[in-house]
Design a protein around this motif. Sequence first.
Motif, short mmCIF file in Angstrom:
data_model
loop_
_atom_site.label_atom_id
_atom_site.label_comp_id
_atom_site.label_asym_id
_atom_site.label_seq_id
_atom_site.Cartn_x
_atom_site.Cartn_y
_atom_site.Cartn_z
N ASN A 132 4.41 -3.43 -1.72
CA ASN A 132 5.14 -3.00 -0.53
C ASN A 132 4.93 -1.52 -0.34
OD1 ASN A 132 6.47 -5.47 -1.61
ND2 ASN A 132 7.70 -5.22 0.24
N ILE A 133 4.36 -1.14 0.77
CA ILE A 133 4.08 0.27 1.00
C ILE A 133 5.25 0.91 1.72
CG2 ILE A 133 2.49 1.93 2.04
CD1 ILE A 133 1.24 0.23 -0.13
N CYS A 134 5.70 2.01 1.16
CA CYS A 134 6.69 2.82 1.85
C CYS A 134 6.06 4.17 2.12
CB CYS A 134 7.95 3.01 1.00
SG CYS A 134 9.12 4.12 1.78
N ARG A 135 6.08 4.58 3.35
CA ARG A 135 5.44 5.84 3.69
C ARG A 135 6.44 6.99 3.65
NH1 ARG A 135 0.68 8.03 3.04
NH2 ARG A 135 -0.29 8.82 4.93
N CYS A 136 7.73 6.65 3.64
CA CYS A 136 8.73 7.72 3.73
C CYS A 136 9.12 8.30 2.38
CB CYS A 136 10.01 7.18 4.37
SG CYS A 136 9.86 6.73 6.10
N THR A 137 9.41 7.44 1.42
CA THR A 137 10.22 7.89 0.28
C THR A 137 9.43 8.35 -0.93
OG1 THR A 137 10.23 5.68 -0.68
CG2 THR A 137 12.01 6.22 0.84
N GLY A 138 8.16 7.97 -1.04
CA GLY A 138 7.45 8.26 -2.27
C GLY A 138 7.97 7.42 -3.43
N TYR A 139 8.76 6.42 -3.14
CA TYR A 139 9.20 5.37 -4.08
C TYR A 139 10.26 5.80 -5.10
CZ TYR A 139 4.96 3.35 -2.13
OH TYR A 139 4.01 2.92 -1.26
N ILE B 196 4.40 3.05 8.73
CA ILE B 196 4.26 1.60 8.55
C ILE B 196 4.53 0.87 9.87
CG2 ILE B 196 5.01 -0.39 7.21
CD1 ILE B 196 3.52 1.74 5.60
N TYR B 250 6.62 11.24 11.13
CA TYR B 250 6.12 12.43 10.42
C TYR B 250 5.17 13.20 11.33
CZ TYR B 250 6.73 8.26 7.55
OH TYR B 250 7.14 7.05 7.07
N GLY B 683 14.62 12.94 -0.81
CA GLY B 683 13.73 11.93 -0.24
C GLY B 683 12.57 12.56 0.52
N LEU B 686 10.12 13.99 -2.16
CA LEU B 686 9.34 12.96 -2.86
C LEU B 686 8.38 12.26 -1.91
CD1 LEU B 686 12.08 11.33 -5.15
CD2 LEU B 686 10.43 13.12 -5.72
N GLY B 687 8.86 11.98 -0.71
CA GLY B 687 8.01 11.29 0.26
C GLY B 687 6.86 12.17 0.71
N ALA B 690 4.25 12.27 -2.03
CA ALA B 690 3.41 11.07 -2.07
C ALA B 690 2.37 11.13 -0.96
CB ALA B 690 4.28 9.82 -1.90
N VAL B 725 2.00 6.81 -7.15
CA VAL B 725 2.90 7.96 -7.05
C VAL B 725 3.62 8.14 -8.38
CG1 VAL B 725 4.80 8.99 -5.79
CG2 VAL B 725 3.20 7.48 -4.60
#
Lengths: 173, 937
Positions: A132-139, B196, B250, B683, B686-687, B690, B725
Amino acid sequence: MKVDLRINGINRSAEVEPRKTLLDVLRENFLLNGTHAGCEHGVCGACTVLVDGEPVRSCLMFAVQADGYEITTIEGLAPAPGELSVIQDAFCETHGLQCGYCTPGMILAAHALLQNTLTPTREDIAEAISGNICRCTGYGQIIEAVQFAADRLRVANTPRPAALAEKPIVEAK
Amino acid sequence: MSADPAAFRFVSTNRRVREDRRFVAGQGHFVADVALEGLLHVAILPSQHPAARIVSIDVSAALAMPGVHYVLTGDELAAATDPLMNGLDTPNVRRHPLAVGQTRYAGEWVVAVVAESRALAEDATEKVRVIYEPLPFVMTAAEALKPDSPPVHPAHGSNVLLDRTFVWGEVEKHFAASPRKLSFRVTWGRSSTVPIETFGVAASWDPWRDMLDVWASIQMPKYPDQIARALRIPANNVRVHQDVDVGGSYGVKRGIKQTVLVAHLARRLGRPVRLIEDRLENMRGGDAHGPERIFDVDVAFNDDGIVRSMKIRALDNAGAYAGRAPFQLGKPIGAIVGPYQIESVQYRAQSVTSNKAVQEAVRGFGQAPTNYAIETAIDKVAAATGLARIEVRRRNFIRKDQFPYLIPSGSTYDSGDYHTVVDKVFAHIDFASMEKERDRLRASGLLAGIGIAACLEPSGANSSFEPLLNEKNTTTTWMDSCRIVVDALGFVTVTIHNTSSGQGHETLVSTVVGEVLQIDPDLIRVIRPDSLACLPSNSPVGSRMAIMLGGAAFHAAQKLKTKLTRIGAHQFGVADDKAAYANGSVASNDKQLAWIDLVTIAHRQYHMLPEGMEPGLESTHVMQVPTGGTLPKDGRVQMYPCHSFEFHVVLMAIDPALGKPEIRRYVIGHDCGTVINPHIVKGMTLGGLAHGLGAALLEEFVYDDEGHLMTQSFMDYLLPSAHEVPEVEIVHHCTPSPFTVFGQKGSGESGYLGAPAAISAAVNDCVSPLGISFNKLPIRISASAMPSPTRNKANRKSKPNDHRLPRPSGAAEPAGIDPLAGRAIPVDPPDRGRRQPRILLRRRQADPAGVETAERSARPPEMDGRTENRASGGRRLARYVRLRSAGGGGRGLVAPDQYPSGADRDARTALRAARHRAAAGRRARRRSAARGACRGL
Ligand code: FES
Ligand code: FES
């Protein structure tokens, strides 16, 4: 073509084109908008639903193929309107999301993981959500959310300290 | 209001983010969820040529298909609408939503089909016949600069959109006086933010009310104005619904062409119309691409590593149209010296058109590439002087006591304490032990390295770069606003005037208003009126909302508080300053009026109000950007008001046999002043990090020699997954800004601005024993080449950059002034050959061997000058996948990535292999389609 689906514990049927994906049918025929389209080619996981408890990409599955399976969407996780499941609440606690677009898929993937184990390592969690790719949070906060949910579920399933109170707690020497 | 965190009740506390609740329940309200009666759907036919004259378009077969309502061509749309706005003064670089007469990049939208369903619209695009006459094209910025390169816009005369040289300070004198100089080139590959959720927009036109309603997944300043202009309708006929949740942006979701297209169709057809881009439409022709930039840098310094002056030439490939892209060369002027005391700078900003997709705004608006260039310069100065990289930074950092600090290009940095942040980070990681760990890894046979990078995040976006780069533009405000309404029962509702894409603005304003009014933020309702009921906003761009929306909310709440205090004082019969507001009531001596009493007076008892006071309880504040308001002078301007600081340290190891970089530890020191919500700032950091990792190692929009985009799906354009990440440690520091209400600064771009520089530095430290360095992002490491440096090249001496002529760039080159220079390893050449980095091949990638076979088998057809296209280039990945997966069935439909871990290993392997084969097949099909080889499909 008529398709009979069991979605979130309810039997539903619809007349759909055989080429229609489960994703499109969930969204368009049953107005379950929590399942999202991100790539529609099986990479991002935004469309994740549970089929018999296992995470599946609904963009890669035809609705007609889901006939007879138990389908769970994000709408099926909240115990009651306005109430959150432990995992959903954990995502709120750690802010395991930003835009919320990947979130339903993430939570379902996490849900499937925690159905199997309540003691996942960081690697287990990363593995479980790596589709599952999340682009916002960096996981980072997503992994924290799953850890936090696992902790709470573990505690919920073990006797409380009060229940153990008769036994004196012996300190390790 | 004090900036002392201890003095805050809600600000800086670990409160939940209020938006999260709806999203975890799947109850977000995204544009694809907007239900409209009688909705029609759009699918797009793109061009498969990088440049071609459109000879003819035959839509009759498509129109005849059942369920198809309309087929729109560029000519019709261009006749009914005005060209989209240009940022620069380049009137002959005209851009329309659909190509007019000529296509300028592969993937450009040519025809739009409207049908009852998206699937029918997609089917019908395949029946549209377009005859093209291919034209010469140009793909790279270096080529585009040449006077004889084919102009993308012949009417414009050349491919140069912008070529400005700024000289701030005595650059030549400082260079002449400096004992040491070095020069280098670094290249930032074309990557972007790739949300996404793709872009989507729905519009409906009400001819009886003359009203265009728009719902969009948008992050665009002055969006309604631009729609109105392009459609030639009064701006108050456009109503944008701001309560649409945006699934990530973004920066990129600019959506103007899509909106004009859909709005025109809605008006033309009298039915609501919607376009939700599929991933292909998005990656090839949506607002998907970001900066692609070559930096040639000269640095003048001395033996102590003190940098005196810099010359930077930034050459940017804007793609086929102008848009706002060239401005991304302008914003970095506001932090052109980074966190360093550099006395003078020469900056040449060049932007050229090419036959690639249009560049849009991306997180940082050009700052991340610039930081990469500046940080590389500092590392090279360290290497040249033999000083530690951190020592050179410490020596050049602006000191705490120098703030506010005016940099040569005209911006004043508000505040900072860079030395302390670095000290804190070093203490946290115990840097000496990290170096030991690196040496231990090296001794064990790995390539290991440490990367460090320090950079600034200019925040509180102004748009000073507009008048700076375009003299006809006289904008000196970039305001944002907030309104607070207290109803007759005493409940508080606050408005914000734009859409959000995950930044937590509802949490921001409720926290700020709660702080000022001393009421529980959870009791405050936050709404987003439609654009006609909105106060001015310039949308959440440039890390501005904590400062601008937070500031507007603060001032609106202060006004409200003042009004309540005056009402109280009036009842007590005392002067206004003798009554005080606390926790919702107003008191003076022993007398007190509760919240509800004050509210009742304001709403119902006019006779009890101070003379001249308006009844009701409402307050509004439109906030000007702090420090903003003046036009540029002599090429200098105050850009953004606030400057956050971040400091990255990365420990990396590369197994030379695999060539796979692995981040062993990642620590970031972060100072964005007063934090309003710690969860949100964390957030963002970290985001962003990544995202920066992706730009450094994974992501690139790569075009082949024939002008086709090769990385147009998520199987080729690699977004970092949870595997890539690393766990990140954040070290906080707070240097409040003197220019903001709580001392806050921006954080929306944090992480992203420094991570690429830090990761690049780490990789280069890893490979430094080999005497090589990488000078292009994303870094491609060729696994086979890694262990044996073979190819020898003559020593390249460091020469001053010729700032007029481009020179070819390589993926790796001998480090300019490194004593070990002279050895290079074969690596994937830039812009050719196999694109897949072998690094981080975890789960989402097809079998490389399979891909190569597929690519070889997909040869383009012979071109005879004219080609006929009935298939839409690179047709319908999504639908194709649907058909492919028909071969699956039952268990096979469980995506291998998610196959339960307890399952039979063999089955899992088989599934994965099947998926890989399918992926390779999809690629072959897509590429051949993209080359016009699969006519009639
Ligand atoms: S939408 Fe199904 S995996 Fe991306
Ligand atoms: S929260 Fe935005 S993509 Fe995950």
